[in-house]
Write a protein that holds these residues in place. Structure first.
Motif, PDB file in Angstrom:
ATOM      1  N   GLU A 232       0.814  -1.298   0.050  1.00  0.00           N
ATOM      2  CA  GLU A 232      -0.147   0.003   0.178  1.00  0.00           C
ATOM      3  C   GLU A 232       1.031   1.232   0.070  1.00  0.00           C
ATOM      4  O   GLU A 232       1.693   1.528   1.027  1.00  0.00           O
TER       5      GLU A 232
ATOM      6  N   LYS B  89     -19.744  10.767   4.462  1.00  0.00           N
ATOM      7  CA  LYS B  89     -21.046  10.522   5.347  1.00  0.00           C
ATOM      8  C   LYS B  89     -20.868  11.179   6.625  1.00  0.00           C
ATOM      9  O   LYS B  89     -22.002  11.466   7.184  1.00  0.00           O
TER      10      LYS B  89
ATOM     11  N   THR C   3      -9.510   4.676  -0.450  1.00  0.00           N
ATOM     12  CA  THR C   3     -10.505   5.685  -0.696  1.00  0.00           C
ATOM     13  C   THR C   3     -11.394   5.853   0.099  1.00  0.00           C
ATOM     14  O   THR C   3     -12.119   6.967   0.555  1.00  0.00           O
TER      15      THR C   3
END
Ligand code: FAD
Length: 475
Positions: free
Chosen positions: A34, A51, A41
């Motif tokens: 990574e 959210k 994301t």
């Protein structure tokens, strides 16, 4: 030194890290590479932070209307710095959770840039993964039996329109806003565009959405798009559909951005403090070593078979990088499927028709299966029925009874083809419809499911009854 693994996963977003956890459960020696942060994301620049902001916007909007509930709030204000801090606290908490899962699964993490190499002294097939680090640290060479590409996607833009992340923002830049702009033009009225329009107008910005097609949320049923357009207008969002934005003519002067577009054959322009470009995502496939393999791409997205194998059958690709439905739950299911296929467990295929899709704006949208239009195009003899939240007691109690649930069914087989919803908490209601689809239920099986009273879920039973004209609280 070459390090051997059963599986090396490139990218630890929702697809990659979930696949790694499943691989570890199945006893595969697994590593993930990574270049950014575990969680990708969705956790850091997508689902969760957006959210969190939407929830703050909803609370702010509710307080604005608190008088409707008999609660007088004489003074309130927005502390956007705190809104951002809350968002970051939630992301950090979940980030720690992902780190814990990876550690618990004894999954090796290489924090660097992964690239697939061709056949080498380590392996006769393409698939050795080199890991490149910032600074002087020497590259690592990982030699896996299988590779999974889960490198995800990034924001796209229009030709000639550069994202400076100051005034012309992608959704990633928008998440870092320090204050709410007085005005913003959102280019693109898909899921991300509509969520941001809803959030920013609730926070008090003047919002205009320019959409190229003839409606918002073009992936949803037409009735849903129509209702969303109505709801956005009511909230104060200016929606211009059929607008062709000329990206290369956008200019910035005195901290104001002018966006030029063509609407109904006429050249028009709009000036705002910021612009958000939400016109889709492109695959992260450019520099990951595909040229060292036989892997095929289409428009940048990796081509795979039903088991997510690329043209090199020991190299799998899942998630946003293969295109299709670019959703977190799709990425994770694809990752699990691919790992189970490697482990020869014969997993069930993933059917796009069974995938729930959600938009977390206010009002929310959720759907599963075919739209009425698609069902007709596929030759079904369609019966559709809608039931409004206006007749649902809990929606009135809740103070939000706009919207409806729509069932699309096949007259002959009585099969449930699709369910489409707009209104309060529909992103929580959609799972019942998704389960019904998985179980191949008919609408009358949904109707005979007893829904507790008073709940929003009662609308599922009523909409199902409405297919045969038997709704109880209709009329
Ligand atoms: P990603 O999450 O993009 O992860 C890819 C990872 O690979 C990244 O961590 C990246 O750093 C890493 N990487 C890339 N190249 C390399 C390399 N060469 N070497 C090493 N590492 C590499 N979906 C939903 O379902 N619900 C939502 O509410 C929702 N909201 C969203 C809101 C926004 C603003 C955005 C942008 C997206 C949203 N999505 C949502 C979509 C969701 O975020 C993606 O579908 C999901 O993250 C895809 O997961 P993935 O694992 O395929 O890729």
């Amino acid at each position: 030194m070459a390090l051997e693994y059963d599986l090396v996963i490139l990218g630890a977003g929702t697809g990659g890290y979930v696949a790694a956890v499943r691989a570890s459960q199945l006893g595969l020696k697994t590593a993930i590479v990574e270049k950014g942060k575990l969680g990708g994301t969705c956790l850091h620049e997508g689902c969760i932070p957006s959210k969190a902001l939407l929830r703050s916007a909803e609370v702010f909007d509710t307080i604005k209307h608190s008088g409707d509930f008999g609660v007088d709030v004489s003074e309130y204000s927005l502390n956007f710095e705190k809104v951002q801090t809350r968002k970051e606290t939630i992301v950090d908490q979940l980030y720690k959770g992902v780190q814990h899962l990876i550690k618990k699964g004894k999954i090796d993490v290489y924090e660097g840039y992964g690239r697939i190499m061709g056949p080498s002294i380590f392996s006769p097939r393409a698939g050795t993964v080199s890991v490149e680090y910032d600074g002087d640290q020497e590259n690592d060479m990982l030699v896996p039996k299988s590779v999974m590409i889960a490198t995800g996607s990034r924001s796209n833009t229009l030709p000639g329109l550069a994202l400076d992340e100051e005034q012309i923002l992608s959704s990633t830049g928008a998440l870092k806003l320090k204050e709410i702009p007085a005005s913003i033009t959102i280019i693109g009225g898909g899921v991300i565009g509509v969520e941001w329009a809803s959030m920013l107008v609730d926070f008090g910005a003047e919002v205009t959405v320019l959409e190229y097609l003839d409606r918002l949320l073009p992936g949803e049923d037409r009735d849903i798009s129509k209702e969303m357009q109505r709801a956005m207008k009511k909230k104060g969002v200016k929606v211009i559909t059929g607008a062709e934005v000329k990206g290369d003519q956008t200019d910035i002067q005195d901290n104001q951005v002018t966006v030029h577009y063509v609407h109904k054959g006429e050249e028009k322009s709009i000036i705002s403090e910021k612009v958000l470009v939400s016109v889709g995502r492109k695959a992260n496939t450019e520099d990951i070593g595909l040229n060292n393999t036989e892997i095929l791409t289409n428009n940048g997205f990796i081509e795979v078979n039903d088991h997510f194998q690329t043209a090199e059958d020991h190299i799998y690709a899942i998630g946003d990088v293969i295109g299709g439905l670019q959703l977190a739950h799709v990425a994770s299911h694809e990752g699990i499927h691919a790992v189970e296929h490697m482990a020869e467990l014969d997993p069930d295929p993933i059917d796009d028709n069974l995938v729930p899709k959600c938009t977390y704006s206010n009002p929310e949208v959720a759907s599963v299966g075919l739209t009425e239009e698609a069902a007709k195009e596929q030759g079904y003899d369609v019966i559709s029925a809608k039931f409004s939240f206006k007749a649902i007691g809990k929606a009135l109690v809740f103070g939000d009874s706009n919207g409806f649930v729509k069932f699309v069914t096949d007259k002959g087989s009585q099969d449930l083809l699709g369910v489409h919803m707009i209104g309060p908490h529909v992103t929580e209601l959609i799972s019942e419809a998704a389960l019904a689809k998985v179980l191949d239920a008919t609408h009358w099986e949904v109707a005979s499911t007893i829904h507790p009273h008073p709940t929003l879920s009662e609308i599922m039973g009523e909409a199902a009854l409405a297919v045969d004209g038997n709704e109880i609280h209709g009329g």
